[in-house]
Write an enzyme that holds these catalytic residues in place. Structure first.
Site, mmCIF file in Angstrom:
data_model
loop_
_atom_site.group_PDB
_atom_site.id
_atom_site.type_symbol
_atom_site.label_atom_id
_atom_site.label_comp_id
_atom_site.label_asym_id
_atom_site.label_seq_id
_atom_site.Cartn_x
_atom_site.Cartn_y
_atom_site.Cartn_z
ATOM 1 N N HIS A 216 11.629 -37.361 -3.643
ATOM 2 C CA HIS A 216 12.961 -37.191 -4.264
ATOM 3 C C HIS A 216 13.471 -38.458 -4.943
ATOM 4 O O HIS A 216 14.660 -38.605 -5.190
ATOM 5 C CB HIS A 216 13.955 -36.674 -3.228
ATOM 6 N N SER B 217 14.671 -34.669 2.041
ATOM 7 C CA SER B 217 14.793 -33.576 1.077
ATOM 8 C C SER B 217 15.952 -32.625 1.365
ATOM 9 O O SER B 217 16.488 -32.020 0.446
ATOM 10 C CB SER B 217 13.487 -32.794 1.006
ATOM 11 N N LYS C 44 9.642 -32.989 -9.421
ATOM 12 C CA LYS C 44 11.091 -33.083 -9.214
ATOM 13 C C LYS C 44 11.722 -33.870 -10.366
ATOM 14 O O LYS C 44 11.816 -33.326 -11.456
ATOM 15 C CB LYS C 44 11.356 -33.617 -7.822
HETATM 16 C C1 LIG Z 1 9.076 -30.998 -2.587
HETATM 17 C C2 LIG Z 1 8.486 -31.894 -1.592
HETATM 18 C C3 LIG Z 1 7.108 -31.982 -1.441
HETATM 19 C C4 LIG Z 1 6.162 -31.062 -2.162
HETATM 20 O O1 LIG Z 1 5.982 -31.426 -3.481
HETATM 21 P P1 LIG Z 1 5.492 -30.305 -4.518
HETATM 22 O O2 LIG Z 1 5.051 -31.088 -5.692
HETATM 23 O O3 LIG Z 1 6.657 -29.424 -4.765
HETATM 24 O O4 LIG Z 1 4.362 -29.582 -3.852
HETATM 25 C C5 LIG Z 1 6.618 -32.913 -0.562
HETATM 26 N N1 LIG Z 1 7.426 -33.697 0.163
HETATM 27 C C6 LIG Z 1 8.756 -33.632 0.050
HETATM 28 C C7 LIG Z 1 9.604 -34.537 0.862
HETATM 29 C C8 LIG Z 1 9.328 -32.714 -0.811
HETATM 30 O O5 LIG Z 1 10.652 -32.606 -0.885
#
Ligand SMILES: *Cc1c(COP(=O)(O)O)cnc(C)c1O
Length: 370
Positions: free
Chosen positions: A210, A182, A230
């Site tokens: 991602h 991320s 995302k």
């Molecule tokens: C953003 C993210 C999460 C969390 O997901 P949300 O739906 O925003 O709670 C979990 N793992 C990774 C690697 C992330 O980048």
């Protein structure tokens, strides 16, 4: 102020001195890649909305329709009030995309990670993760009470030496990594890690938050965790795995059992988004946009939508972020504990909706600032 609160005031002062205090600001996302911050319209490279789906008219329409039909909220947790019919449709769709037998939808990616990890491992087990995994994986590992070790970032040989030394001492073993990291945007060597997982009779859990490819055939035998927040543009999380693992998670994972179900609008938006996201052209456009940027700056070719520009110090990261804001671009400064000390960075997130000339301009401006 209660005298006991002084301890927190001191902590805040310490963070401020080291440029580590987090401050929330108001930002209004507009159509396209624009964002309104402090009454100024900026082009945002600070969003994980990789396909621009959060503003897609068909997705908005689906959300409105579901709200009108079912109301704004779910009413209670899924176990108490029952599943909205959209849940089974969404779980079926996500397992199809991930090439698994079944899937379970959670309130968010964070809730999915802490819930899945803490239900699959306990005190007698071993969890080994990549050193750079997301905070929610670390939180899930801590919640589980399992022994928690970490291997060097994207180094299967480091994982292997930990397995060799420790695997025998524990009952179950979970190996956890991310498909795309991320804060670094690089890609994990999944094949080599899966081979080690099989060899050492470990489960492989992969956080695919991602992902920008919803057409790719996923590897069999992996437990996939992901998010709808995302590239899919809305909100919510999921786990996709075998029938028995999903059945167990649904009866053991506290963050799915003891939290209110997602609003119907969100479920409907996610279903529609999964349909639209299967267009390979979107994936290609995001990658092309990221590559335009890495080309211009002479950085390693982008492997995902995320491109970090590491400037080391917190102060420099904040300063460049502010300078870019002055000339019309929003790029977040990422500092510890989100990233390791000494690797503070500007994190560029590219979207299919960015325009080439804006990407080029941001790269040239950045070049002059670093
Ligand atoms: C953003 C993210 C999460 C969390 O997901 P949300 O739906 O925003 O709670 C979990 N793992 C990774 C690697 C992330 O980048």
């Amino acid at each position: 102020m209660k005298p006991e609160e002084q301890a927190f005031v001191k902590k805040i002062e310490g963070l401020e001195e080291n440029n580590l205090l987090r401050q929330y600001f108001t930002s209004e996302r507009l159509q396209g890649a624009y964002v309104n911050i402090n009454c100024k319209k900026l082009i945002s490279f600070g969003c994980n909305d990789y396909f621009g789906l959060s503003n897609h008219p068909e997705i908005i329409e689906a959300a409105i329709k579901a709200t009108k039909k079912y109301g704004a909220g779910a009413g209670a947790s899924r176990l108490i009030t029952g599943n909205n019919p959209l849940y089974s449709a969404l779980e079926k769709e996500i397992s199809k995309v991930k090439n698994t037998e079944d899937a379970a939808v959670f309130g968010s990616g964070y809730l999915a990670n802490i819930g899945v990890i803490s239900s699959l491992a306990d005190r007698e087990d071993l969890i080994i993760s990549d050193k750079l995994v997301h905070a929610c994986i670390i939180d899930g590992a801590k919640l589980s009470g399992a022994k928690f070790l970490r291997f060097n970032h994207n180094e299967p040989s480091s994982l292997e030496s930990i397995l060799k030394k420790n695997r025998k001492k524990y009952k179950k073993c979970l190996i956890i990594t991310e498909t795309i990291f991320s804060m670094d945007g690089d890609v994990a060597p999944l094949k080599a890690i899966k081979k080690l997982a099989d060899e050492y009779k470990a489960f492989l859990v992969v956080d695919d938050a991602h992902s920008i490819d919803f057409t790719k055939k996923c590897e069999k035998g992996i437990i996939y965790i992901g998010t709808f927040s995302k590239a899919l543009g809305s909100y919510g999380g999921y786990v996709a795995a075998s029938k028995s693992i999903i059945k167990y998670i649904k009866t053991a994972s506290r963050s799915i059992m003891f939290s209110t179900a997602l609003p119907p609008a969100v479920l409907a938006a996610n279903l529609k988004a999964l349909e639209i996201a299967r267009d390979k052209k979107l994936t290609e456009k995001v990658l092309r946009n990221a590559e335009i940027f890495t080309d211009k700056l002479g950085l390693k070719k982008a492997e995902s939508a995320i491109v970090p520009v590491i400037v080391k110090t917190n102060e420099k990261a904040l300063k460049i972020s502010l300078e870019l804001q002055k000339v019309g671009f929003y790029v977040p400064a990422i500092r510890p504990p989100t990233v390791p000390v000494g690797t503070s960075r500007l994190r560029f997130s590219f979207s299919a909706i960015h325009k080439e000339q804006d990407i080029v301009k941001s790269a040239l401006l950045l070049k002059a600032l670093i």
